[in-house]
Every structure is written in structure tokens, then in C-alpha cells.
Design an enzyme around this catalytic site. Structure first.
Site, PDB file in Angstrom:
ATOM      1  N   LYS A  73     -17.618  32.975 -84.468  1.00 15.14           N
ATOM      2  CA  LYS A  73     -18.087  34.351 -84.674  1.00 15.14           C
ATOM      3  C   LYS A  73     -18.657  34.939 -83.377  1.00 15.14           C
ATOM      4  O   LYS A  73     -18.330  36.068 -82.992  1.00 15.14           O
ATOM      5  CB  LYS A  73     -19.140  34.375 -85.792  1.00 15.14           C
ATOM      6  CG  LYS A  73     -18.603  33.929 -87.151  1.00 15.14           C
ATOM      7  CD  LYS A  73     -19.645  34.035 -88.235  1.00 15.14           C
ATOM      8  CE  LYS A  73     -20.739  32.994 -88.126  1.00 15.14           C
ATOM      9  NZ  LYS A  73     -20.236  31.610 -88.344  1.00 15.14           N
ATOM     10  N   THR A  74     -19.511  34.185 -82.708  1.00 11.99           N
ATOM     11  CA  THR A  74     -20.100  34.650 -81.452  1.00 11.99           C
ATOM     12  C   THR A  74     -19.038  34.838 -80.381  1.00 11.99           C
ATOM     13  O   THR A  74     -19.068  35.809 -79.617  1.00 11.99           O
ATOM     14  CB  THR A  74     -21.169  33.656 -80.969  1.00 11.99           C
ATOM     15  OG1 THR A  74     -22.178  33.513 -81.978  1.00 11.99           O
ATOM     16  CG2 THR A  74     -21.823  34.120 -79.681  1.00 11.99           C
ATOM     17  N   ASP A 118     -26.921  37.967 -84.154  1.00 13.67           N
ATOM     18  CA  ASP A 118     -26.533  36.745 -84.851  1.00 13.67           C
ATOM     19  C   ASP A 118     -27.512  36.481 -85.994  1.00 13.67           C
ATOM     20  O   ASP A 118     -28.680  36.868 -85.930  1.00 13.67           O
ATOM     21  CB  ASP A 118     -26.549  35.572 -83.858  1.00 13.67           C
ATOM     22  CG  ASP A 118     -25.772  34.373 -84.369  1.00 13.67           C
ATOM     23  OD1 ASP A 118     -25.051  34.507 -85.385  1.00 13.67           O
ATOM     24  OD2 ASP A 118     -25.872  33.292 -83.759  1.00 13.67           O
ATOM     25  N   THR A 167     -24.003  33.493 -91.615  1.00 15.32           N
ATOM     26  CA  THR A 167     -23.450  32.372 -92.377  1.00 15.32           C
ATOM     27  C   THR A 167     -23.720  32.554 -93.870  1.00 15.32           C
ATOM     28  O   THR A 167     -23.218  31.778 -94.679  1.00 15.32           O
ATOM     29  CB  THR A 167     -24.084  31.048 -91.910  1.00 15.32           C
ATOM     30  OG1 THR A 167     -25.513  31.154 -91.985  1.00 15.32           O
ATOM     31  CG2 THR A 167     -23.690  30.724 -90.471  1.00 15.32           C
ATOM     32  N   ARG A 227     -16.430  23.697 -83.201  1.00 15.61           N
ATOM     33  CA  ARG A 227     -17.674  23.226 -82.582  1.00 15.61           C
ATOM     34  C   ARG A 227     -17.837  21.724 -82.778  1.00 15.61           C
ATOM     35  O   ARG A 227     -18.243  21.007 -81.864  1.00 15.61           O
ATOM     36  CB  ARG A 227     -18.878  23.968 -83.167  1.00 15.61           C
ATOM     37  CG  ARG A 227     -20.199  23.610 -82.496  1.00 15.61           C
ATOM     38  CD  ARG A 227     -21.346  24.355 -83.127  1.00 15.61           C
ATOM     39  NE  ARG A 227     -21.229  25.788 -82.886  1.00 15.61           N
ATOM     40  CZ  ARG A 227     -21.922  26.701 -83.561  1.00 15.61           C
ATOM     41  NH1 ARG A 227     -22.756  26.340 -84.524  1.00 15.61           N
ATOM     42  NH2 ARG A 227     -21.779  27.989 -83.286  1.00 15.61           N
TER      43      ARG A 227
END
Length: 343
Positions: A73-74, A118, A167, A227
Site C-alpha cells: 500500500k505504501t 498510513d 489494514t 514483505r
């Protein structure tokens, strides 16, 4: 393993130079659209949105990304900023504690800038309400004073794009969600092939030689998450470096065994949950409160950390009466399934 144990027992000193230190997570983050693997549908939608905005010479409309941690997302927010050649200023929901904090961030934006927030679901509700007119009409309403003497000051803001990530989209209020007129996009888990491509790219950046079988071994244990795949790759690199070997399929297996990760990516905590469900409660159904008490674990941790992947694999099911272990869970743990079970 023997070389590794020998090095540790002899207390051999490993002294990295300061110049060798990198913020690896940022280094591995894709910096071009073509380097961003996966999420094809989202990328296609964003390209249309950004191209149309550039042709109109307007900032893109506000965008919301949601989905589990570690899916990119980032990264997408930063890629959008590069695509439209503008600055991105990043903050997070918990960092904006007061209305003044939000006012400071918004009034320091330049025309066309992107503000990335975020974990936006952790914004204070009062601050969230101040954000509505900023997103909708480009103005910031601040109340000065209290009681009868209070007055409202309206500040005009430069045109900007808010990109938010969360999230837990259910924790966002409907009024806030509706103001993301550019689109709300859910990031999906990655396929094993996509994860292998990500590992291949990351290995090249880190200067690691890794074979197809070793990449496949990391990919199938990475919980469909980039990740996690990059984390495993870095730990395998460390293991190979300290033990004086190469990153082979066996190196990967040995590294992940040390980390407590099994052949399908379950951690020791995941397996403890399944074992408790099967051995203490006969496979279920069992309520979340009872399961948390048996594991000495918070309910939120079970729901947000362990359950999503276990459900994805088909190892547990949520039923109206509680959690139930499936036949796949019994097979994976090599447990004998009792006769007459629910699943």
C-alpha cells in the site's frame, strides 16, 4: 549448520562497516511501475486515473488502499507521487493527535502535493471530522476559543491529493470512506509465481545469487506476502554468510527451521493455535474468548495475526458456534481426526 554453530561458539566477531548499512526495506521498495509486481487490476485503474488527471492538469482525486499488512500500500502511494512528478508527505493516523497537528500538515502542502496517511483508521474522530471539508472543498475550518466567544476561522488549502492506507477498513466511518472519490482499492494476496518474481528482483538488488529451487522454497512459505518474502530472503542471506555457504534449497530450509517456519509458512504460534484447537477442544467449535485464554493470547492477535492465513489455507473455519479445525489442519499436523466431526 555445523559451520554456523562453530562460528557462534568461537565468538567470531562480525563488524559491518557503517558505509555498508542500508535501510533495506526502503531499498527493496519498487521505484518504477514496471518493477511493481502483482496487483494488476489496481495498477491498470490507477494508470487511467493518473493519466486523466495529468491531461486535465488537476491533482488526482483522493485514493484509499486497504488490505493486510505487507502487500504494498505504501509503495503504491510513493509510485503515484513519482508518476505525477510531485512531492509526497507521509504521516500516520496515531501521529496526528490534535487538530493543530492536522492543520500544520495541510497548510504546509504545496499545490499538487500528495499527503499520505498510513493507518488512517487510527485517526481521532474529532480530527476525522475536520478532514472532511479539507478533502471535499479544500478548506480547513478551525474553531478558535470556547463558549459564546468562539469563532470559526476558515483557511483555504492548496489543491492536494490524500492517499490513505488501512489494514482495517471497517473502522473507517462511512462519511470518510465516501470522500475517497478517486477510488477505494483492496490489495489482494500474491500468487506463488508473483512472490518468486519479487524474490528474484530483491536478490538482484542485494547482490545475492539464488537458484530457482531456493526461490520457490521461500515463496511457498512467505504467506503470499512480499514483505514476508523479503524478510525470509534477508535471513537466508545472513545464514549463508555466517555459515560460509550459498543460498540453496537446503540453506532456505535450515534458515526457516531456525525461525520456526514450517513447509507451508506456519509459525510456531500458528501451530500452537491449531494444536490447542485440536487437542484441548477436540477440533472445535470453540469461542474466541476460550481459545485466547487457552493460548494466553489476546483475541485481537488471534483474529488479526493468525486467523487470516490459517483461513486462507483452509485450516480453520469460523462458524456461528466458534472456530473449527478442518480436515486439512489434521492432515498438516499429522493428527488423527475424530469420527463424527463437523468438518
Amino acid at each position: 549448520m555445523n559451520n554456523l554453530n562453530s562460528n557462534l561458539e568461537n565468538n567470531e566477531e562480525i563488524s559491518p562497516k557503517l558505509s555498508d548499512f542500508h535501510f533495506l526495506d526502503n531499498t527493496l521498495r519498487p521505484s518504477k511501475w514496471n518493477d511493481y509486481i502483482g496487483q494488476k487490476n489496481i495498477k491498470e485503474n490507477l494508470k487511467i486515473l493518473l493519466t486523466a488527471a495529468k491531461q486535465r492538469s488537476h491533482p488526482p482525486e483522493h485514493i484509499l488502499f486497504y488490505g493486510p499488512p505487507g502487500l504494498g500500500k505504501t509503495t503504491l502511494a510513493h509510485l503515484i507521487a513519482k508518476e505525477i512528478n510531485t512531492q509526497i508527505k507521509a504521516t500516520s493516523g496515531p501521529a496526528i493527535e490534535k487538530v493543530g497537528d492536522l492543520a500544520s500538515v495541510l497548510t504546509n502542502l504545496s499545490p499538487g502535493d500528495i499527503l499520505f496517511i498510513d493507518e488512517i483508521h487510527r485517526l481521532n474522530k474529532t480530527i476525522e471530522e475536520v478532514l472532511y471539508p479539507a478533502m471535499e472543498s479544500g478548506s480547513l475550518d478551525i474553531i478558535i476559543g470556547k463558549g459564546p466567544s468562539a469563532r470559526t476561522l476558515q483557511l483555504e488549502l492548496p489543491p492536494f491529493t490524500l492517499i490513505a492506507a488501512t489494514t482495517r477498513i471497517a473502522m473507517l466511518s462511512s462519511p470518510l470512506r465516501s470522500r475517497f472519490s478517486g477510488g477505494t482499492f483492496r490489495l489482494e494476496f500474491y500468487s506463488e509465481e508473483e512472490i518468486k518474481e519479487i524474490i528474484k528482483r530483491s536478490a538482484k538488488i542485494l547482490g545475492i545469487d539464488i537458484g530457482a529451487e531456493a526461490s520457490k522454497e521461500i515463496a511457498k512459505r512467505s504467506r503470499f506476502t512480499p514483505r514476508t518474502a523479503n524478510y525470509f530472503l534477508k535471513r537466508c542471506r545472513d545464514f549463508a554468510q555466517v555459515s560460509g555457504g550459498e543460498i540453496t534449497e537446503k540453506t532456505v530450509a535450515d534458515t526457516l527451521e531456525l525461525l520456526g517456519i514450517d513447509e507451508v509458512g506456519l509459525s510456531s504460534s500458528d501451530r500452537s493455535l491449531l494444536n490447542a484447537l485440536i487437542e484441548k477442544f477436540g477440533g472445535g467449535p470453540v469461542g474466541l474468548n476460550t481459545l485466547g485464554a487457552a493460548l494466553s493470547e489476546e483475541q485481537a492477535t488471534i483474529e488479526e495475526v493468525h486467523e487470516p492465513y490459517l483461513i486462507q489455507l483452509g485450516f480453520i473455519e469460523r462458524t456461528p458456534r466458534g472456530r473449527v479445525a478442518t480436515a486439512k489442519a489434521y492432515d498438516h499436523l499429522k493428527k488423527k481426526k475424530p469420527q463424527g466431526g463437523l468438518l
